[in-house]
Design an enzyme around this catalytic site. Structure first.
Site, PDB file in Angstrom:
ATOM      1  CB  ALA A 206      -0.920   0.003   1.218  1.00  0.00           C
TER       2      ALA A 206
ATOM      3  CB  CYS B 222      -3.809  -5.935   5.533  1.00  0.00           C
ATOM      4  SG  CYS B 222      -3.435  -4.221   5.975  1.00  0.00           S
TER       5      CYS B 222
END
Length: 205
Positions: free
Chosen positions: A23, A104
């Site tokens: 990300a 995540c």
């Protein structure tokens, strides 16, 4: 000497060196630079399935692969079967591989029940994976961690479930969610995961 061809579903990669989705990092310009070093596969930043569902403009930019060299994997995340299925169908028209994020550890992700929070609910995770596979026209892969914490080490059980329902490969991060990115990678759990399934297992640092 460790480089070799890797087949994920019906996609054959020229080598087993894969650029992980990160990300805020693996956008189109970054991927284009990395492509010069000839990895077998690159992956986009992770994309919210709800953002795809609601046609968010910023998310459309994250999914930009215009004129990009193939193959490319696109990673989606979420904990709602309907939106994950929708996102999988949408992404199938752009990418060569649809990757599901269940690893995540970010607080803003897990507070919504997404990412590694799904490691605490294998039944829900299975339903989501099935929905993605049903709607995707491309091979589906899964990223996960070894577990939520040291009391919940579930990687082997998870990957066996994933293989059974049709996931084409696994990427395993050998840390728990509670460890985040600290400490050492648990190579033993990665070995156990690899020994427990027949599909390709990709080690993630």
């Amino acid at each position: 000497m460790y480089l070799k061809k890797l087949k994920i579903g019906n996609i054959e990669l020229k080598n087993n060196l894969i650029l992980a989705p990160m990300a805020g990092v693996t956008d189109l310009p970054f991927r284009s630079i990395c492509k010069e070093f000839q990895p077998g596969l690159v992956c986009t930043e992770m994309v919210s399935s709800k953002a795809i569902f609601y046609n968010d403009s910023k998310t459309q930019l994250l999914m930009n692969t215009q004129e990009e060299e193939k193959p490319i994997s696109m990673q989606i995340f979420g904990s709602d079967e309907e939106t994950m299925g929708y996102a999988a169908k949408y992404v199938s028209n752009i990418a060569d591989i649809v990757d599901i994020n269940m690893g995540c550890p970010a607080p803003k992700v897990v507070k919504n029940g997404d990412g590694s929070k799904l490691l605490l609910d294998i039944n829900k995770a299975e339903k989501i994976i099935k929905s993605v596979i049903e709607k995707s026209s491309k091979p589906v892969t899964l990223k996960l961690r070894k577990g939520w914490d040291l009391n919940n080490i579930v990687a082997v059980e998870f990957v066996q479930m994933a293989e059974k329902v049709g996931v084409s490969s696994i990427a395993i991060h050998g840390r728990t969610r509670s460890e985040m990115y600290s400490g050492r990678v648990d190579l033993d759990i990665i070995k156990k995961v690899k020994e427990s399934v027949k599909i390709p297992v990709i080690r993630k640092w």
